[in-house]
Design a protein around this motif. Structure first.
Motif, mmCIF file in Angstrom:
data_model
loop_
_atom_site.group_PDB
_atom_site.id
_atom_site.type_symbol
_atom_site.label_atom_id
_atom_site.label_comp_id
_atom_site.label_asym_id
_atom_site.label_seq_id
_atom_site.Cartn_x
_atom_site.Cartn_y
_atom_site.Cartn_z
ATOM 1 N N ARG A 106 30.170 -7.621 7.735
ATOM 2 C CA ARG A 106 30.731 -7.763 9.184
ATOM 3 C C ARG A 106 29.628 -6.790 10.069
ATOM 4 O O ARG A 106 29.020 -5.814 9.694
ATOM 5 C CB ARG A 106 32.019 -7.349 9.434
ATOM 6 N N PRO A 107 29.454 -6.941 11.304
ATOM 7 C CA PRO A 107 28.952 -6.267 12.247
ATOM 8 C C PRO A 107 29.421 -4.713 12.052
ATOM 9 O O PRO A 107 28.216 -3.833 12.356
ATOM 10 C CB PRO A 107 28.757 -6.853 13.638
ATOM 11 N N GLU A 108 30.273 -4.219 11.965
ATOM 12 C CA GLU A 108 30.672 -2.817 12.068
ATOM 13 C C GLU A 108 30.186 -2.372 10.722
ATOM 14 O O GLU A 108 29.655 -1.147 10.748
ATOM 15 C CB GLU A 108 32.355 -2.889 12.016
ATOM 16 N N GLU A 109 30.191 -2.975 9.490
ATOM 17 C CA GLU A 109 29.597 -2.378 8.451
ATOM 18 C C GLU A 109 28.225 -2.383 8.480
ATOM 19 O O GLU A 109 27.623 -1.254 8.042
ATOM 20 C CB GLU A 109 29.873 -3.149 7.242
ATOM 21 N N ILE A 110 27.400 -3.149 9.266
ATOM 22 C CA ILE A 110 25.899 -3.273 9.573
ATOM 23 C C ILE A 110 25.677 -1.902 10.323
ATOM 24 O O ILE A 110 24.815 -1.261 9.948
ATOM 25 C CB ILE A 110 25.373 -4.509 9.963
ATOM 26 N N ALA A 111 26.630 -1.441 11.010
ATOM 27 C CA ALA A 111 26.478 -0.464 12.162
ATOM 28 C C ALA A 111 26.369 0.821 11.451
ATOM 29 O O ALA A 111 25.726 1.782 11.571
ATOM 30 C CB ALA A 111 27.304 -0.436 13.078
ATOM 31 N N VAL A 112 27.343 0.791 10.457
ATOM 32 C CA VAL A 112 27.394 2.050 9.541
ATOM 33 C C VAL A 112 26.336 2.421 8.797
ATOM 34 O O VAL A 112 25.994 3.429 8.699
ATOM 35 C CB VAL A 112 28.793 2.174 8.538
ATOM 36 N N LEU A 113 25.760 1.287 8.078
ATOM 37 C CA LEU A 113 24.457 1.379 7.474
ATOM 38 C C LEU A 113 23.270 1.738 8.387
ATOM 39 O O LEU A 113 22.367 2.499 7.942
ATOM 40 C CB LEU A 113 24.350 0.064 6.788
ATOM 41 N N ARG A 114 23.234 1.499 9.488
ATOM 42 C CA ARG A 114 22.267 1.756 10.369
ATOM 43 C C ARG A 114 22.110 3.245 10.518
ATOM 44 O O ARG A 114 21.161 3.734 10.825
ATOM 45 C CB ARG A 114 22.348 1.003 11.702
ATOM 46 N N ALA A 115 23.476 3.777 11.062
ATOM 47 C CA ALA A 115 23.601 5.164 11.160
ATOM 48 C C ALA A 115 22.991 5.979 9.757
ATOM 49 O O ALA A 115 22.543 6.834 10.018
ATOM 50 C CB ALA A 115 24.998 5.555 11.297
ATOM 51 N N GLN A 163 14.975 3.915 1.452
ATOM 52 C CA GLN A 163 14.640 2.783 0.787
ATOM 53 C C GLN A 163 15.889 1.929 0.337
ATOM 54 O O GLN A 163 16.421 0.846 0.676
ATOM 55 C CB GLN A 163 13.929 2.582 -0.368
ATOM 56 N N GLU A 164 16.840 2.730 -0.168
ATOM 57 C CA GLU A 164 18.373 2.248 -0.603
ATOM 58 C C GLU A 164 19.385 1.606 0.582
ATOM 59 O O GLU A 164 19.676 0.540 0.717
ATOM 60 C CB GLU A 164 19.058 3.277 -1.404
ATOM 61 N N VAL A 165 19.007 2.579 1.658
ATOM 62 C CA VAL A 165 19.920 1.998 2.870
ATOM 63 C C VAL A 165 19.335 0.726 3.429
ATOM 64 O O VAL A 165 20.284 0.207 3.838
ATOM 65 C CB VAL A 165 19.937 3.369 3.711
ATOM 66 N N ARG A 166 18.094 0.865 3.351
ATOM 67 C CA ARG A 166 17.434 -0.169 3.943
ATOM 68 C C ARG A 166 17.633 -1.644 3.191
ATOM 69 O O ARG A 166 17.977 -2.690 3.968
ATOM 70 C CB ARG A 166 15.838 -0.126 4.299
ATOM 71 N N ARG A 167 17.620 -1.421 1.809
ATOM 72 C CA ARG A 167 17.928 -2.623 0.866
ATOM 73 C C ARG A 167 19.401 -3.146 1.431
ATOM 74 O O ARG A 167 19.864 -4.233 1.375
ATOM 75 C CB ARG A 167 17.668 -2.431 -0.616
ATOM 76 N N GLN A 168 20.400 -2.066 1.204
ATOM 77 C CA GLN A 168 21.820 -2.576 1.806
ATOM 78 C C GLN A 168 21.758 -3.137 2.986
ATOM 79 O O GLN A 168 22.656 -4.053 3.231
ATOM 80 C CB GLN A 168 22.574 -1.275 1.735
ATOM 81 N N ILE A 169 21.161 -2.770 4.172
ATOM 82 C CA ILE A 169 21.106 -3.338 5.393
ATOM 83 C C ILE A 169 20.797 -4.978 5.278
ATOM 84 O O ILE A 169 21.289 -5.888 5.532
ATOM 85 C CB ILE A 169 20.298 -2.890 6.545
ATOM 86 N N GLN A 170 19.540 -5.050 4.514
ATOM 87 C CA GLN A 170 19.052 -6.296 4.231
ATOM 88 C C GLN A 170 20.077 -7.246 3.355
ATOM 89 O O GLN A 170 20.186 -8.548 3.645
ATOM 90 C CB GLN A 170 17.616 -6.420 3.374
#
Length: 330
Positions: A106-115, A163-170
């Protein structure tokens, strides 16, 4: 002598009768020749495509209806339930398709990963600066190699975390596989088609008039059950009235398709006309319902003429058809 008188009287009676007959039939042939017929109608039988109980009947015999006016309706409870079921399946298929097309998170989870990504970037920048400082000190011989190795390890750690966080976002933004999406789209299309069929079946529980007409007969009443294709009532559109008359073989050549003829009947308006719309190509014997004014040929041909000027004549009415001269035709 008496016998001669009787013979003379008999001859006189015969001559008188013959003269009277000649005068009568001669007078009957004066004026245009008439052909006897009657009014016929091609009824339109209104029947449901599916059987059921008649829920409502909106017309009676003799009523005049317009195109699209409701005639009768069958009980729609079963078809309504089927429509609701198909509608629910369609909504379910649409929801499944939307879920597959959407991101896994969901967008909320993506926002947490962005932070987390921003924090990891800041931590990596700090590690980069520390690594650069330790490398400078080590090159000058001021700092020990262990401190340089520790700074390098911290930098590699923070770089891997970013890199791990970015892969989670992708991964969170990746939708389902194309094959699954195509299958869901096909299921949604099939569900929508099934819903359309259910709505069509429900709409056909109400039967409407196909054209302006008069209700000629009603065969079933409210509460009765009819089967598929069983007529509930009969309509008679004005264009379906015909004047059916019979013409002897010797007079057939004087008629043609499209020809206008005159019509007369008891209680009818004067100067009625009709246009010949059918001429039988097969001879038949005079039907018993046709009574000519005088004896004519028994072998006749059936003709039909459509009344003009909106003449509304009752079915079965005896009429006389008179050929019109060319100057009297419209």
């Amino acid at each position: 002598m008496t016998r001669r008188i009787l013979v003379a009287l008999a001859v006189l009676v015969v001559l008188t009768g013959a003269g009277a007959a000649f005068w009568y039939y001669g007078r009957g042939r004066e004026g245009p020749e008439r052909y006897q017929g009657y009014v016929e109608g091609y009824l339109v039988f209104m029947a449901p495509e599916e059987g059921g109980r008649i829920d409502s009947l909106a017309v009676r015999e003799g009523d005049r209806v317009t195109e699209g006016q409701a005639l009768f309706a069958l009980d729609p409870s079963l078809q309504t339930a089927q429509r609701d079921e198909e509608k629910a399946r369609w909504q379910q298929a649409k929801a499944q398709l939307a879920n597959l097309q959407a991101a896994l998170q969901r967008p909320e989870e993506i926002a947490v990963l962005r932070a987390q990504e921003e924090r990891a970037e800041a931590q990596l920048a700090l590690s980069q600066a520390e690594l650069d400082r330790q490398q400078t000190l080590y090159n000058r011989g001021i700092s020990a190699k262990a401190q340089f190795d520790q700074a390098k390890t911290a930098f590699e750690r923070d770089k891997a975390a970013l890199q791990e966080v970015r892969r989670q976002i992708q991964a969170g933004q990746i939708a389902a596989r194309s094959a699954e999406i195509e299958a869901a789209e096909a299921a949604a299309t099939a569900a929508e088609a099934a819903l359309g069929q259910a709505e069509t079946r429900l709409a056909k529980r109400r039967v409407s008039a196909p054209a302006d007409a008069q209700v000629q007969d009603v065969y079933f009443r409210t509460g009765e059950t009819v089967t598929a294709g069983q007529p509930v009532l009969a309509l008679l559109p004005p264009a379906n009235r015909r004047i059916r008359f019979y013409v002897p073989e010797l007079r057939l050549a004087s008629f043609a398709l499209g020809q206008v003829v005159g019509i007369s009947c008891d209680g009818c308006a004067p100067s009625l006309k009709a246009r010949i719309s059918f001429m039988s190509g097969e001879a038949e014997y005079t039907p018993p319902v046709i009574f000519s004014e005088q004896e004519r040929a028994k072998l006749v041909f059936r003709l039909e003429a459509q009344p003009l000027d909106g003449a509304s004549l009752p079915l079965g009415l005896p009429v006389s058809v008179v050929p019109l001269p060319p100057e009297a035709r419209p």
